[in-house]
Motif scaffolding. Structure first.
Motif, mmCIF file in Angstrom:
data_model
loop_
_atom_site.group_PDB
_atom_site.id
_atom_site.type_symbol
_atom_site.label_atom_id
_atom_site.label_comp_id
_atom_site.label_asym_id
_atom_site.label_seq_id
_atom_site.Cartn_x
_atom_site.Cartn_y
_atom_site.Cartn_z
ATOM 1 N N LEU A 115 0.901 -1.193 -0.079
ATOM 2 C CA LEU A 115 -0.163 -0.011 -0.158
ATOM 3 C C LEU A 115 0.964 1.104 0.074
ATOM 4 O O LEU A 115 1.967 1.220 0.561
ATOM 5 C CB LEU A 115 -0.825 0.094 1.214
ATOM 6 C CG LEU A 115 -1.703 1.302 1.484
ATOM 7 C CD1 LEU A 115 -2.978 1.230 0.515
ATOM 8 C CD2 LEU A 115 -2.364 1.229 2.970
ATOM 9 N N ASP A 167 0.420 5.303 0.873
ATOM 10 C CA ASP A 167 -0.929 5.845 1.644
ATOM 11 C C ASP A 167 -0.210 7.359 1.935
ATOM 12 O O ASP A 167 0.884 7.566 2.548
ATOM 13 C CB ASP A 167 -1.130 5.399 2.888
ATOM 14 C CG ASP A 167 -2.381 5.971 3.591
ATOM 15 O OD1 ASP A 167 -3.184 6.589 2.963
ATOM 16 O OD2 ASP A 167 -2.651 6.031 4.788
ATOM 17 N N ARG A 170 -13.536 11.979 -4.034
ATOM 18 C CA ARG A 170 -14.264 13.258 -3.628
ATOM 19 C C ARG A 170 -13.403 14.474 -3.643
ATOM 20 O O ARG A 170 -12.143 14.194 -3.364
ATOM 21 C CB ARG A 170 -14.846 13.035 -2.172
ATOM 22 C CG ARG A 170 -13.785 12.956 -1.219
ATOM 23 C CD ARG A 170 -14.074 12.986 0.275
ATOM 24 N NE ARG A 170 -12.804 13.138 1.327
ATOM 25 C CZ ARG A 170 -12.339 14.274 1.487
ATOM 26 N NH1 ARG A 170 -12.980 15.462 1.495
ATOM 27 N NH2 ARG A 170 -11.251 14.038 2.503
ATOM 28 N N THR A 199 -10.107 12.840 -1.495
ATOM 29 C CA THR A 199 -9.417 11.616 -1.575
ATOM 30 C C THR A 199 -9.553 11.224 -3.107
ATOM 31 O O THR A 199 -10.289 11.108 -3.775
ATOM 32 C CB THR A 199 -10.625 10.537 -0.843
ATOM 33 O OG1 THR A 199 -10.776 11.141 0.606
ATOM 34 C CG2 THR A 199 -9.765 9.152 -0.670
ATOM 35 N N THR A 257 -3.510 5.349 -2.020
ATOM 36 C CA THR A 257 -4.364 6.519 -1.625
ATOM 37 C C THR A 257 -3.758 7.751 -1.548
ATOM 38 O O THR A 257 -2.579 7.759 -0.844
ATOM 39 C CB THR A 257 -5.403 6.278 -0.463
ATOM 40 O OG1 THR A 257 -4.274 5.806 0.410
ATOM 41 C CG2 THR A 257 -5.907 4.860 -0.945
ATOM 42 N N GLN A 311 -4.508 11.782 0.195
ATOM 43 C CA GLN A 311 -5.834 12.486 0.785
ATOM 44 C C GLN A 311 -5.285 13.722 1.188
ATOM 45 O O GLN A 311 -4.198 13.920 1.431
ATOM 46 C CB GLN A 311 -6.133 11.767 2.175
ATOM 47 C CG GLN A 311 -7.470 12.353 2.872
ATOM 48 C CD GLN A 311 -7.472 11.794 4.094
ATOM 49 O OE1 GLN A 311 -6.762 10.827 4.668
ATOM 50 N NE2 GLN A 311 -8.580 12.102 4.887
ATOM 51 N N ARG A 343 -9.151 9.724 10.843
ATOM 52 C CA ARG A 343 -8.305 8.565 10.028
ATOM 53 C C ARG A 343 -7.909 7.655 11.336
ATOM 54 O O ARG A 343 -7.735 7.841 12.181
ATOM 55 C CB ARG A 343 -7.004 9.110 9.666
ATOM 56 C CG ARG A 343 -7.167 9.767 8.189
ATOM 57 C CD ARG A 343 -5.853 10.636 7.839
ATOM 58 N NE ARG A 343 -4.630 9.313 7.817
ATOM 59 C CZ ARG A 343 -4.552 8.538 6.550
ATOM 60 N NH1 ARG A 343 -5.293 8.870 5.473
ATOM 61 N NH2 ARG A 343 -3.779 7.799 6.511
ATOM 62 N N ALA A 391 -7.721 -0.306 2.614
ATOM 63 C CA ALA A 391 -7.981 0.779 2.593
ATOM 64 C C ALA A 391 -9.457 1.436 2.280
ATOM 65 O O ALA A 391 -9.868 0.836 1.167
ATOM 66 C CB ALA A 391 -7.174 1.483 1.312
ATOM 67 N N SER A 408 -12.265 4.240 2.370
ATOM 68 C CA SER A 408 -12.755 5.532 2.604
ATOM 69 C C SER A 408 -14.204 5.697 2.541
ATOM 70 O O SER A 408 -15.096 5.250 1.812
ATOM 71 C CB SER A 408 -12.326 6.203 1.137
ATOM 72 O OG SER A 408 -10.861 6.085 0.974
ATOM 73 N N VAL A 427 -15.590 12.945 6.712
ATOM 74 C CA VAL A 427 -14.824 12.093 6.047
ATOM 75 C C VAL A 427 -13.895 11.105 6.897
ATOM 76 O O VAL A 427 -13.264 11.494 8.117
ATOM 77 C CB VAL A 427 -13.710 13.205 5.346
ATOM 78 C CG1 VAL A 427 -12.594 12.217 4.531
ATOM 79 C CG2 VAL A 427 -14.353 13.957 4.326
ATOM 80 N N GLU A 446 -11.263 7.988 6.912
ATOM 81 C CA GLU A 446 -10.238 7.165 6.131
ATOM 82 C C GLU A 446 -9.780 6.004 7.068
ATOM 83 O O GLU A 446 -9.360 6.186 8.146
ATOM 84 C CB GLU A 446 -9.313 7.858 5.588
ATOM 85 C CG GLU A 446 -9.692 8.931 4.795
ATOM 86 C CD GLU A 446 -9.929 8.417 3.455
ATOM 87 O OE1 GLU A 446 -9.854 7.317 2.968
ATOM 88 O OE2 GLU A 446 -10.879 9.337 2.598
ATOM 89 N N ARG A 483 -7.305 2.781 7.332
ATOM 90 C CA ARG A 483 -5.946 1.978 6.682
ATOM 91 C C ARG A 483 -5.658 0.843 7.543
ATOM 92 O O ARG A 483 -5.622 1.173 8.639
ATOM 93 C CB ARG A 483 -4.951 3.113 6.286
ATOM 94 C CG ARG A 483 -5.233 4.214 5.542
ATOM 95 C CD ARG A 483 -5.538 3.920 3.936
ATOM 96 N NE ARG A 483 -5.731 5.128 3.485
ATOM 97 C CZ ARG A 483 -6.935 5.691 3.141
ATOM 98 N NH1 ARG A 483 -7.787 5.039 3.541
ATOM 99 N NH2 ARG A 483 -7.130 6.836 2.605
#
Ligand SMILES: NC(=O)c1ccc[n+]([C@@H]2O[C@H](COP(=O)([O-])OP(=O)(O)OC[C@H]3O[C@@H](n4cnc5c(N)ncnc54)[C@H](O)[C@@H]3O)[C@@H](O)[C@H]2O)c1
Lengths: 276, 365
Positions: free
Chosen positions: A125, A127, A163, A170, A182, A184, B159, B237, B239, B246, B248, B250
């Protein structure tokens, strides 16, 4: 000894690129136009707001040998690149985070790009979080963010914005090995602006934190593996100064940077993202 | 942040259903730190050999039948540490047995119907239930709660990020594990396997911090999934969005030695970050850090000397001897409903992606 290269910047460009203090930190190489001098400066600084590529091409035609673009927004640079080739001029992009020396350094020194690329094969991943003050245009933040991501990862596939609003965005996609990434964006005044990039691999990863270029606070690059945690050498040089220092190297050596080619990838990506 | 636990003449008796790695590496070491207050008296496992050998470590009675443990008058508090699918029925049985308090490892139910049944029994019997969401009992979290002001109303971004080595690394730091289930090699090209992995990721791992997320999400009943991606070898992951937040999530469980478990709630002008210690080990509490003014103002709380596992047991002791109020069962139901909604939506969204991935090449940059 007077400076080798004279510099001219419009007030907007001077502000956007912190030009006065940055040029002052390379005093043997760059200096202002002498008072009363009316000719073309050797180096022109262009503010990176929309239309910058045409402005840069114009400056080149007028005789500038070096161009620094402060915080360019994504736009088509193919004509500018052709003009630079024809004139043999050096175009350096002073990007908010991507121009930080910790991301893509000089020569063979260890940098974030090297660390990330050697981990991509076993990536699970990637991030990343970019932070900026409320009121920042999230699309501009997205472009600063992706410039930094492309600088270290090289290639991002299947990118989509999930979004985008007044608190941030994101986005997501895939790395070359199919693992997800990802990105953000978070708008807040509670934290320092900057970008965080985390690559997680089979047995560790890479953690990159890049600050804004308004001071020479260093980026941090940590490589985690079975050996432990390795902090790459800290470089107390802002993205602004590193851009100017690269300009100096290329002007002195008569070589050409690949900034525009790299930026074209960002422009292409940005066009596909904002079209949707 | 150490809470006073009223001393009783005799420690309260603890009985444990299921004697796997969690009992061995989490609860017995936490209880060993509280032996003036709590004493392990009975250990049950369907595998009688496991039950007796784990019980022998702490000088407790062992059995392989739940009824035997629930019928043991020396047991005041029951901890349920069996696999997920048994939790609901065992919680209900423990409440009906008239115990003083029940700890149920997360998740305390696997569907809304089970949750409603548990809630009804808890109300009817008055037996307080604690769910083993240990971070909600971590002194670092509790200190954050005391100091976060209006952040739960103002935060726009939340998050939760969990990076962990495989459990065995920390189990081995905590105890000498008796038995360990064999690790499988799932085939993630099979969409059913992938869906199960994502569901397991939410209900097994994300669930630790979903109660924390929910505290900052007033409109938690309206959650949409923007993406749900599986992370190999294990993780996700995800969202999410509600009308006002929002979120998130992970998680990566890989071969790293370096754990990093964080929870963040971010508003326009203040932010909270909590760094939790890893599971299994008694490595002290989380550290909670508030920042303001571009990060130039920072206030931190912790680390305190104990973690949320010990916090859970302190809470249970307080509940059992009547010095603490039982948490409203509705909180547990809401936490579970929130987790289930996310798990289900995640699986649905992953199934759609799986179908779409087959015919989309994607944009290359
Ligand atoms: N709080 C945490 O940090 C944390 C961490 C990991 C797991 N957990 C939770 O703890 C629980 C147990 O985890 P584990 O890793 O020890 O699980 P496990 O499945 O490896 O072990 C559970 C034990 O329960 C026994 N068992 C099976 N059926 C039973 C039954 N009907 N009644 C009693 N015992 C039974 C098994 O023989 C085994 O010894 C799970 O619900 C899990 O979600 C919590």
């Amino acid at each position: 000894m007077s400076a080798h290269f004279t510099v001219h910047a419009t007030p907007a460009a001077r502000e956007a690129g912190a030009v006065t203090e940055t040029v002052a930190s390379l005093p043997a190489t760059f200096g202002p136009m002498p008072a009363g001098h009316s000719g073309q400066a050797d180096v022109r600084v262009v503010a990176g707001s929309s239309g910058w590529a045409a402005e840069a091409a114009g400056a080149m035609q007028a005789g500038a040998r070096g161009i620094v673009v402060a915080n360019p927004v994504p736009e088509d640079t193919s004509e500018l690149a052709a003009a630079a080739d024809a004139a043999g001029a050096v175009v350096v992009l002073d990007l908010r985070w991507a121009a930080n020396p910790a991301l893509v350094g000089e020569g063979s020194g260890a940098d974030a790009r090297g660390a990330v690329r050697s981990g991509l094969g076993s990536a699970s991943l990637l991030d990343s979080v970019a932070t900026a003050a409320p009121g920042t245009d999230p699309r501009q933040l997205l472009s600063d963010h992706f410039a930094a991501l492309l600088a270290v990862a090289g290639r991002l596939d299947g990118v989509a914005i999930l979004r985008l609003d007044t608190s941030g965005y994101t986005a997501s996609g895939r790395l070359a090995n199919g693992a997800p990434f990802t990105a953000q964006g978070v708008l807040t005044a509670a934290r320092p602006a900057g970008v965080d990039i985390r690559l997680y691999t089979a047995d560790g990863g890479v953690a990159v934190r890049v600050p804004d270029p308004d001071a020479a606070w260093p980026a941090e690059v940590r490589v985690t593996g079975p050996h432990g945690d390795l902090l790459l050498p800290t470089l107390y040089e802002s993205a602004h100064r590193f851009a100017w220092r690269r300009l100096k190297e290329h002007l002195s050596a008569g070589t050409r940077p690949d900034d525009l080619a790299g930026f074209a990838r960002l422009t292409d990506l940005y066009a596909t993202l904002t079209a949707t | 942040m150490s809470h006073h636990i009223a001393p009783t003449d005799r420690p309260l008796g603890v009985g444990i259903l299921g004697a796997g790695p969690v009992t061995q590496a989490i609860h017995l070491p936490a209880l060993a730190r509280l032996r003036d207050v709590l004493e392990v008296r009975h250990i049950m496992d369907v595998d009688a050999a496991v039950a007796s050998s784990v019980a022998a470590r702490v000088g407790a009675t062992s059995s392989s039948s739940m009824d035997e443990l629930l019928g043991d008058p020396a047991v005041d508090i029951v901890a349920i540490c069996s696999p997920h699918q048994f939790h609901a029925d065992q919680v209900i049985a423990a409440c009906r047995a008239g115990k003083k308090a029940v700890l149920c490892e997360k998740p305390f139910a696997m569907n809304a119907e089970e949750a409603t049944r548990i809630s009804a029994v808890s109300t009817e019997t008055g037996v307080p239930i604690v769910v083993g969401a240990m971070h909600t009992f971590d002194p670092g979290w509790l200190a954050a709660e005391q100091n976060w002001g209006d952040l739960p109303e103002t935060a726009h971004t939340i998050r939760s990020s969990i990076v962990l080595p495989p459990n065995a690394r920390f189990e081995d730091f905590a105890t000498e594990i008796l038995t360990r289930p064999a690790a499988g090699r799932p085939d993630y090209s099979d969409s059913e396997v992938l869906k199960a992995a994502l569901h397991g990721g939410i209900m097994g791992l994300a669930i630790h911090d979903l109660p924390l997320v929910r505290r900052f999400t007033p409109d938690f009943e309206h959650v949409d999934v923007l993406q749900a991606r599986h992370v190999r070898p294990f993780g996700y992951a995800v969202s999410l969005r509600t009308p006002s937040r929002v979120i998130e999530l992970r998680a990566v469980m890989n071969g790293t030695w370096k754990p990093e478990w964080t929870f963040e709630a971010i508003a326009d002008d203040s932010a909270l970050r909590i760094d939790f210690t890893p599971s299994y080990v008694q490595a002290g509490s989380a550290v909670a850090t508030f920042t303001r003014n571009d990060g130039s103002e920072t206030t931190s709380f912790g680390p305190f000397g104990h973690n949320g596992y010990e916090g859970e047991w302190r809470e249970l002791a307080g509940l059992a001897n009547g010095t603490r109020q039982a948490p409203p069962a509705q909180t547990l139901i809401d936490d579970l409903t929130f987790a289930l909604a996310i798990a289900e939506a995640t699986v649905e969204s992953a199934a759609l992606d799986h179908a779409a991935a087959a015919d989309t090449a994607g944009v290359s940059a």
